[in-house]
Design a protein around this motif. Sequence first.
Motif, PDB file in Angstrom:
ATOM      1  N   LYS A  47    -102.957  -2.765  79.729  1.00 42.95           N
ATOM      2  CA  LYS A  47    -104.099  -2.497  78.844  1.00 42.95           C
ATOM      3  C   LYS A  47    -105.098  -3.645  78.974  1.00 42.95           C
ATOM      4  O   LYS A  47    -104.725  -4.781  79.289  1.00 42.95           O
ATOM      5  N   HIS A  80    -101.494   2.668  82.884  1.00 39.87           N
ATOM      6  CA  HIS A  80    -102.007   3.056  81.556  1.00 39.87           C
ATOM      7  C   HIS A  80    -102.556   1.806  80.901  1.00 39.87           C
ATOM      8  O   HIS A  80    -101.789   0.846  80.706  1.00 39.87           O
ATOM      9  N   TRP A  84    -110.189   2.508  77.210  1.00 41.66           N
ATOM     10  CA  TRP A  84    -109.654   2.973  75.919  1.00 41.66           C
ATOM     11  C   TRP A  84    -110.344   2.166  74.827  1.00 41.66           C
ATOM     12  O   TRP A  84    -110.630   0.976  75.019  1.00 41.66           O
ATOM     13  N   ASN A 127    -108.696   7.179  77.951  1.00 37.12           N
ATOM     14  CA  ASN A 127    -107.690   7.520  76.956  1.00 37.12           C
ATOM     15  C   ASN A 127    -108.350   7.729  75.593  1.00 37.12           C
ATOM     16  O   ASN A 127    -109.145   6.883  75.160  1.00 37.12           O
ATOM     17  N   GLU A 128    -108.056   8.869  74.948  1.00 40.68           N
ATOM     18  CA  GLU A 128    -108.467   9.124  73.547  1.00 40.68           C
ATOM     19  C   GLU A 128    -109.972   9.011  73.330  1.00 40.68           C
ATOM     20  O   GLU A 128    -110.452   8.259  72.481  1.00 40.68           O
ATOM     21  N   ASN A 169    -106.360  11.233  79.334  1.00 42.23           N
ATOM     22  CA  ASN A 169    -105.203  11.279  78.451  1.00 42.23           C
ATOM     23  C   ASN A 169    -105.685  11.402  77.003  1.00 42.23           C
ATOM     24  O   ASN A 169    -106.677  10.778  76.623  1.00 42.23           O
ATOM     25  N   GLN A 203    -100.649  13.675  75.215  1.00 44.46           N
ATOM     26  CA  GLN A 203     -99.692  12.672  74.752  1.00 44.46           C
ATOM     27  C   GLN A 203     -98.495  13.309  74.027  1.00 44.46           C
ATOM     28  O   GLN A 203     -97.347  12.906  74.257  1.00 44.46           O
ATOM     29  N   HIS A 205     -97.523  13.272  70.792  1.00 42.26           N
ATOM     30  CA  HIS A 205     -96.862  12.572  69.677  1.00 42.26           C
ATOM     31  C   HIS A 205     -96.778  13.604  68.562  1.00 42.26           C
ATOM     32  O   HIS A 205     -97.741  13.863  67.852  1.00 42.26           O
ATOM     33  N   TRP A 273     -92.192   8.519  74.977  1.00 41.79           N
ATOM     34  CA  TRP A 273     -92.773   7.229  74.605  1.00 41.79           C
ATOM     35  C   TRP A 273     -91.714   6.391  73.891  1.00 41.79           C
ATOM     36  O   TRP A 273     -91.824   6.056  72.716  1.00 41.79           O
ATOM     37  N   TRP A 281     -92.599   3.043  68.423  1.00 45.46           N
ATOM     38  CA  TRP A 281     -93.827   2.565  67.758  1.00 45.46           C
ATOM     39  C   TRP A 281     -94.094   3.311  66.455  1.00 45.46           C
ATOM     40  O   TRP A 281     -94.875   2.892  65.624  1.00 45.46           O
TER      41      TRP A 281
HETATM   42  C1  XIL Z   1     -98.864   2.031  71.500  1.00 47.25           C
HETATM   43  C2  XIL Z   1     -97.661   1.133  71.797  1.00 47.25           C
HETATM   44  O1  XIL Z   1     -96.492   1.926  71.899  1.00 47.25           O
HETATM   45  C3  XIL Z   1     -97.510   0.123  70.664  1.00 47.25           C
HETATM   46  O2  XIL Z   1     -96.462  -0.776  70.984  1.00 47.25           O
HETATM   47  C4  XIL Z   1     -98.816  -0.631  70.461  1.00 47.25           C
HETATM   48  O3  XIL Z   1     -98.683  -1.482  69.357  1.00 47.25           O
HETATM   49  C5  XIL Z   1     -99.976   0.349  70.232  1.00 47.25           C
HETATM   50  O4  XIL Z   1    -100.065   1.263  71.320  1.00 47.25           O
HETATM   51  N1  XIL Z   1    -101.440   6.295  72.371  1.00 47.25           N
HETATM   52  C6  XIL Z   1    -101.406   5.570  73.547  1.00 47.25           C
HETATM   53  C7  XIL Z   1    -100.498   4.424  73.703  1.00 47.25           C
HETATM   54  O5  XIL Z   1    -102.073   5.948  74.534  1.00 47.25           O
HETATM   55  O6  XIL Z   1    -101.071   3.411  74.513  1.00 47.25           O
HETATM   56  C8  XIL Z   1    -100.123   3.840  72.349  1.00 47.25           C
HETATM   57  O7  XIL Z   1     -99.086   2.889  72.589  1.00 47.25           O
HETATM   58  C9  XIL Z   1     -99.641   4.949  71.419  1.00 47.25           C
HETATM   59  C10 XIL Z   1    -100.726   5.943  71.180  1.00 47.25           C
END
Ligand code: XIL
Length: 312
Positions: A47, A80, A84, A127-128, A169, A203, A205, A273, A281
Motif C-alpha cells: 500500500k 494490492h 486507493w 480500489n474502492e 477492486n 471484495q 466482505h 481475507w 480485521w
Molecule cells: C485492511 C487490512 O486487513 C487491515 O489490517 C488494515 O488495518 C486496513 O485495511 N478493503 C481492502 C483492504 O481493500 O486493503 C483492507 O485491508 C480491507 C478493506
Amino acid sequence: ESLNAMMKAKGKLYFGNIVDTNTLAEPNATEILKTEFGMFTPEYSMKWNFIQASQGKFTFDNSDKVVDWARKNDKQIRGHTLVWHQNIPDWVDAITDKANLTKVIENHIGKVVGRYRGRVYAWDVVNEVFNENGTFRNSVFHRVLGQDFIPLAFEAAHKADPNARLYINEYNLDFPGPKIDAMMNLIQSLQSKNVPIHGIGTQSHLTSNKTVDTVPAQLKRLASTKLDVAITELDIRLKRPVDDAKLAKQKQEYELVTRACLEINNCVGVSMWGVSDKDSWIPSTLPEFDAPLLWNKKFERKVAYKGVVGVL
Ligand code: XIL
C-alpha cells in the motif's frame, strides 16, 4: 488435498488468501497458507504509505519479503493496491496541481509495478472508487483529476508490466443497487476507450444472513462484462454472540459463494481475507461482528471449512 488444488481441479486458477510480514511471523498461519492456498495478496506492504511514505523515498523491504516468500513456495501474488483513498501519505493528499499529481501517480505505479514485473500475476490498480450511492468517492485523485485518474493508473500499470492482469477492486458489489450500477457503467466506459483493464475484483466482505444470497446474481452481472472476475477479500462476519447455529449458517454461505465462482466461466478464483478468526480485521473494525473466516482462533478448521471442501 489443498483448497487451491481442489479449485484448480475444477478449472479455476486458485484459492487464495492474504499474507504479510505479520502472518509470516506466525507459524500456525504460515503453515496453513503454505498447504491450502496458491495465490497471495499482501495485506498492507504494497500500500502507498508502506512503499513511498515520503516523496521519492521507496521502501520495498516488506513487500520484497512477501514476494520472495511466494516465489520460494511456488505461489503467485496479487499486487494490492496502487491507487486507493486509504493509506495515502499526507504529501500526496495535499497535491492540488493536475500535472504534478499525474506525474506522482505515474512515477509511483511505474516504480512499484516495474519492480515486480513478471512476478505479480495481477494488480488491484484502483480500489474502492465509489460511494455507496454510486457517485465517485472523494479522494485527492478524484478531486484533482476527476475520473481520469482511473485510465491514467491502468495505462501506467500496463506500461510497467504488460503481462500483469489489471483489476479494479471494490466492496459491496454483493447486492443490487447504485454501486454495482456505477461499476458496470464505468467498466463499459473504460472498455469503450480500450483502457487496459482485465478484471473486476469484488471484495465480498459479507454479512451472514444479510448480504450473501445475492452474491451469485451479482457475480454473474459483473462477469457479463466479459472481463475476468475474482472474489478478492472473502470473509463472512457473524453478529456477536457467535453460536453453533450461526456457524452452521456460515458453512452454507461459504458453500454458496464458492459455488457461485465455480459456476461462472470467467470467475478465475476466490481469495479469503485472512486465515484465522484471531487475525481477522473484522472484529477490530466492526466490533459487533466476529468469526468471519474458515479457521477459529485456535487455528482449528471450522464447519465452514468443511462446507467449502464439500463444494470443491
Ligand atoms: C485492511 C487490512 O486487513 C487491515 O489490517 C488494515 O488495518 C486496513 O485495511 N478493503 C481492502 C483492504 O481493500 O486493503 C483492507 O485491508 C480491507 C478493506
